[in-house]
Write a protein that holds these residues in place. Sequence first.
Motif, mmCIF file in Angstrom:
data_model
loop_
_atom_site.group_PDB
_atom_site.id
_atom_site.type_symbol
_atom_site.label_atom_id
_atom_site.label_comp_id
_atom_site.label_asym_id
_atom_site.label_seq_id
_atom_site.Cartn_x
_atom_site.Cartn_y
_atom_site.Cartn_z
ATOM 1 N N GLY A 62 38.077 -43.823 -36.694
ATOM 2 C CA GLY A 62 37.209 -44.763 -35.872
ATOM 3 C C GLY A 62 35.812 -44.694 -36.216
ATOM 4 O O GLY A 62 35.237 -43.643 -37.082
ATOM 5 N N MET A 63 34.928 -45.554 -35.935
ATOM 6 C CA MET A 63 33.495 -45.530 -36.133
ATOM 7 C C MET A 63 32.859 -44.432 -35.411
ATOM 8 O O MET A 63 33.355 -44.106 -34.254
ATOM 9 C CB MET A 63 32.949 -46.998 -36.100
ATOM 10 C CG MET A 63 33.556 -47.953 -36.872
ATOM 11 S SD MET A 63 33.346 -47.667 -38.657
ATOM 12 C CE MET A 63 31.474 -48.261 -38.656
ATOM 13 N N ASP A 64 31.746 -43.917 -35.700
ATOM 14 C CA ASP A 64 31.084 -43.125 -34.972
ATOM 15 C C ASP A 64 30.336 -43.775 -33.804
ATOM 16 O O ASP A 64 30.282 -45.040 -33.752
ATOM 17 C CB ASP A 64 30.040 -42.429 -35.849
ATOM 18 C CG ASP A 64 28.802 -43.241 -36.467
ATOM 19 O OD1 ASP A 64 28.883 -44.436 -36.109
ATOM 20 O OD2 ASP A 64 27.984 -42.805 -37.240
ATOM 21 N N GLU A 65 29.647 -43.072 -33.049
ATOM 22 C CA GLU A 65 28.916 -43.542 -31.812
ATOM 23 C C GLU A 65 27.879 -44.735 -32.075
ATOM 24 O O GLU A 65 27.728 -45.693 -31.426
ATOM 25 C CB GLU A 65 28.410 -42.669 -30.769
ATOM 26 C CG GLU A 65 27.319 -41.780 -31.602
ATOM 27 C CD GLU A 65 27.173 -40.404 -31.072
ATOM 28 O OE1 GLU A 65 25.992 -39.780 -31.145
ATOM 29 O OE2 GLU A 65 28.087 -39.784 -30.592
ATOM 30 N N ASP A 66 27.249 -44.547 -33.384
ATOM 31 C CA ASP A 66 26.318 -45.621 -33.568
ATOM 32 C C ASP A 66 27.022 -46.907 -34.298
ATOM 33 O O ASP A 66 26.325 -47.806 -34.317
ATOM 34 C CB ASP A 66 25.247 -44.940 -34.576
ATOM 35 C CG ASP A 66 24.394 -43.735 -33.860
ATOM 36 O OD1 ASP A 66 24.188 -43.941 -32.793
ATOM 37 O OD2 ASP A 66 24.040 -42.899 -34.818
ATOM 38 N N GLY A 67 28.142 -46.749 -34.713
ATOM 39 C CA GLY A 67 28.712 -47.769 -35.366
ATOM 40 C C GLY A 67 28.538 -47.924 -36.817
ATOM 41 O O GLY A 67 28.711 -49.056 -37.322
ATOM 42 N N ASP A 68 27.851 -46.976 -37.253
ATOM 43 C CA ASP A 68 27.508 -46.861 -38.991
ATOM 44 C C ASP A 68 28.488 -46.459 -39.740
ATOM 45 O O ASP A 68 28.743 -47.013 -40.875
ATOM 46 C CB ASP A 68 26.257 -46.340 -39.005
ATOM 47 C CG ASP A 68 25.062 -46.548 -38.002
ATOM 48 O OD1 ASP A 68 24.905 -48.074 -37.970
ATOM 49 O OD2 ASP A 68 24.004 -45.984 -37.817
ATOM 50 N N ASP A 69 29.023 -45.165 -39.125
ATOM 51 C CA ASP A 69 29.861 -44.451 -40.226
ATOM 52 C C ASP A 69 31.339 -44.450 -39.655
ATOM 53 O O ASP A 69 31.584 -44.210 -38.803
ATOM 54 C CB ASP A 69 29.417 -43.123 -40.512
ATOM 55 C CG ASP A 69 28.157 -43.134 -41.302
ATOM 56 O OD1 ASP A 69 27.815 -43.905 -42.155
ATOM 57 O OD2 ASP A 69 27.305 -42.441 -40.979
ATOM 58 N N MET A 70 32.275 -44.539 -40.629
ATOM 59 C CA MET A 70 33.614 -44.252 -40.483
ATOM 60 C C MET A 70 33.780 -42.862 -40.285
ATOM 61 O O MET A 70 33.344 -41.961 -40.942
ATOM 62 C CB MET A 70 34.496 -44.930 -41.360
ATOM 63 C CG MET A 70 36.295 -44.461 -41.166
ATOM 64 S SD MET A 70 36.648 -44.995 -39.673
ATOM 65 C CE MET A 70 36.739 -46.729 -39.942
ATOM 66 N N ILE A 71 34.655 -42.111 -39.198
ATOM 67 C CA ILE A 71 35.050 -40.705 -38.778
ATOM 68 C C ILE A 71 36.487 -40.633 -39.639
ATOM 69 O O ILE A 71 37.116 -41.330 -39.246
ATOM 70 C CB ILE A 71 34.703 -40.246 -37.560
ATOM 71 C CG1 ILE A 71 33.406 -40.494 -37.077
ATOM 72 C CG2 ILE A 71 35.499 -38.901 -37.245
ATOM 73 C CD1 ILE A 71 33.054 -40.258 -35.738
ATOM 74 N N ALA A 72 36.848 -39.485 -40.444
ATOM 75 C CA ALA A 72 37.837 -39.184 -40.685
ATOM 76 C C ALA A 72 38.097 -37.663 -40.469
ATOM 77 O O ALA A 72 37.030 -36.993 -40.759
ATOM 78 C CB ALA A 72 38.173 -39.599 -42.092
ATOM 79 N N ILE A 73 39.262 -37.271 -40.365
ATOM 80 C CA ILE A 73 39.540 -35.857 -39.903
ATOM 81 C C ILE A 73 40.736 -35.453 -40.685
ATOM 82 O O ILE A 73 41.674 -36.183 -40.730
ATOM 83 C CB ILE A 73 39.616 -35.732 -38.486
ATOM 84 C CG1 ILE A 73 41.046 -36.421 -37.936
ATOM 85 C CG2 ILE A 73 38.240 -35.975 -37.754
ATOM 86 C CD1 ILE A 73 41.192 -35.714 -36.449
ATOM 87 N N ILE A 74 40.725 -34.138 -40.782
ATOM 88 C CA ILE A 74 41.885 -33.192 -41.242
ATOM 89 C C ILE A 74 42.344 -32.379 -40.148
ATOM 90 O O ILE A 74 41.449 -31.624 -39.632
ATOM 91 C CB ILE A 74 41.649 -32.481 -42.475
ATOM 92 C CG1 ILE A 74 41.678 -33.488 -43.762
ATOM 93 C CG2 ILE A 74 43.154 -31.748 -42.780
ATOM 94 C CD1 ILE A 74 41.215 -32.779 -45.057
ATOM 95 N N LYS A 75 43.460 -32.607 -39.606
ATOM 96 C CA LYS A 75 44.024 -31.398 -38.699
ATOM 97 C C LYS A 75 44.451 -30.136 -39.211
ATOM 98 O O LYS A 75 45.087 -30.365 -40.386
ATOM 99 C CB LYS A 75 45.091 -32.079 -37.637
ATOM 100 C CG LYS A 75 44.745 -33.396 -36.807
ATOM 101 C CD LYS A 75 44.148 -32.835 -35.607
ATOM 102 C CE LYS A 75 43.839 -33.906 -34.625
ATOM 103 N NZ LYS A 75 43.274 -33.629 -33.331
ATOM 104 N N ILE A 76 44.063 -29.178 -38.604
ATOM 105 C CA ILE A 76 44.647 -27.926 -39.289
ATOM 106 C C ILE A 76 45.771 -27.218 -38.552
ATOM 107 O O ILE A 76 45.899 -27.406 -37.522
ATOM 108 C CB ILE A 76 43.406 -26.867 -39.246
ATOM 109 C CG1 ILE A 76 41.992 -27.311 -39.973
ATOM 110 C CG2 ILE A 76 43.807 -25.438 -39.745
ATOM 111 C CD1 ILE A 76 42.022 -27.666 -41.229
#
Length: 145
Positions: A131-145
Amino acid sequence: MNITLTDVDKNNYEEVCDLSVAEDQYDYVSENMWSLVESKFNPSYQTRAICLDGKPVGFFMWVPKTKGKISIWRFMVDENYQNKGIGRKALLLALDEIRQTDGLEEIEICYNPNNPVAKDFYASFGFVDVGMDEDGDDMIAIIKI
């Protein structure tokens, strides 16, 4: 092609500051000088020069967000060294180093959703958009460890 990550220090910081992305990428990444200033006032911020045969050609900065999460805030390869596989190798090295962090549960990276290359590039390493960051500017992507 010998790609390594090294600490940014008094011997290489000027070279790191001189690195730049292509003009059409300026909106996607902050200046390395700004990132180095941030890291000097936030001791937990980790900076690395991406080196090709010992010469800085790119830059990383990652930041602990919580005990279990590290966020890659800066990742760039100088415009003269792009499209040579350096960024791919450097991100693998960075992820390997970050994974050594005790208690790590996930690695996060943000990217501008208008960046045509970023989504597929990060997905190829296992990053999943959340999903987007709190400002709506950037997409957040994650890798679960």
